[in-house]
Enzyme design. Structure first.
Site, PDB file in Angstrom:
ATOM      1  CB  SER A  61      -0.958   0.018   1.200  1.00 35.08           C
ATOM      2  OG  SER A  61      -2.038  -0.850   0.972  1.00 35.08           O
ATOM      3  CE  LYS A  64      -4.692   1.774  -0.549  1.00 36.33           C
ATOM      4  NZ  LYS A  64      -4.018   0.519  -0.176  1.00 36.33           N
ATOM      5  CB  SER A 120      -4.558   1.430   3.881  1.00 38.65           C
ATOM      6  OG  SER A 120      -3.676   1.152   2.811  1.00 38.65           O
TER       7      SER A 120
END
Length: 281
Positions: A61, A64, A120
């Site tokens: 993640s 992101k 997230s």
């Protein structure tokens, strides 16, 4: 001049005192780092730690961060995006972390950035990419063009959230992730988002109430921490991109392929270590 010998060697600390200079031997040793890859640098460009920092690996993640960076370059924070069934199903189908978004909700880009970075949310990532591509394919192309323009030669994106894909997956390096974070943290909005422990959205006619809590536990255990982002997949292991202020320097570092709770303790130690080294230089 008389110099004491200890164990057959001249004590560097004693020599330093006698000569009136600081001794490198008196500096703290670097902390043990169990992560597979790691990299730490300060705002002066001094590298304080490196471990397989140029190896290409999945970063979960942490992807992101680039999603947020691309959005912030072209979005108005007051833009309103309608959440679709596809956004919700995408995250649920992949077993990803979500922000609990529901079909039909209309949220501002500002709020969706919190949904993206704190819990997230893959649902938020899908919504932002779909809106600002327009379409996910176009948005991913923007992510890769931005990486190239930033000189992140060892970074490739295949989606806006870091989830594993059937096709050849994306990758990055510890060095590239730190460079990206340094650029992203130049944005006051980005810094405000990733430095927040919690973000609440009050219920309106357009959307439900939401409370999003930051998965980055480093924010609650060390002073001067700025963020930045956690990540996890089976392939990437536990990841943590972190930043903090120490002795007038902004320290940015990353741990890839680590263990869950250990990454936060190691990051805190690396921040303190880099700050001490900066003070000595």
């Amino acid at each position: 001049m008389f110099i004491m010998r200890i164990g057959g060697f001249i004590s560097s600390a004693i020599v330093a005192v006698l000569l009136g200079v600081s001794s490198p031997a008196m500096a703290a040793d670097a902390p043990a780092v169990g992560a597979s890859e790691a990299y730490v640098v300060d705002s002066a460009g001094t590298i304080h730690f490196g471990k397989r920092e140029t190896r290409r690996v999945p970063v979960a993640s942490l992807v992101k961060i680039m999603t947020a960076y691309v959005v912030l370059r072209e979005a108005s924070l007051s833009d309103t995006i309608t959440i679709t069934a596809t956004d919700v199903k995408y995250a649920a189908r992949g077993g990803a972390a979500t922000a609990g978004l529901k079909k039909g909700e209309r949220l501002t880009t500002r709020d969706l950035l919190y949904a993206l970075m704190l819990p997230s949310g893959a649902d938020a990532a899908n919504a932002l990419a779909r809106h600002y591509g327009p379409g996910k394919t176009a948005f991913i192309a923007k992510m890769n063009r931005t990486a190239q323009a930033m000189g992140l030669a060892d970074t490739r994106y295949t989606n806006p959230d870091g989830m594993p894909t059937p096709a050849k997956g994306g990758y990055s390096t510890a060095v590239d992730q730190v460079k990206l974070a340094q650029r992203a943290l130049a944005s006051d909005t980005f810094t405000a988002v990733v430095g927040s422990k919690v973000h609440k959205v009050t219920k309106t006619a357009l959307h439900r109430a939401h409370t999003w809590r930051n998965t980055n536990k480093l924010l609650g255990r060390a002073d001067g921490v700025l963020g930045v982002k956690t990540g996890y997949t089976n392939a990437a292991g536990y990841c943590l991109l972190f930043a903090g202020e120490r002795n007038g320097q902004r320290i940015v570092g990353v741990l890839l392929g680590d263990r869950n709770e250990r990454r936060f303790g190691t990051a805190e130690q690396l921040l303190d270590y880099a700050g001490e080294q900066s003070a000595l230089s």
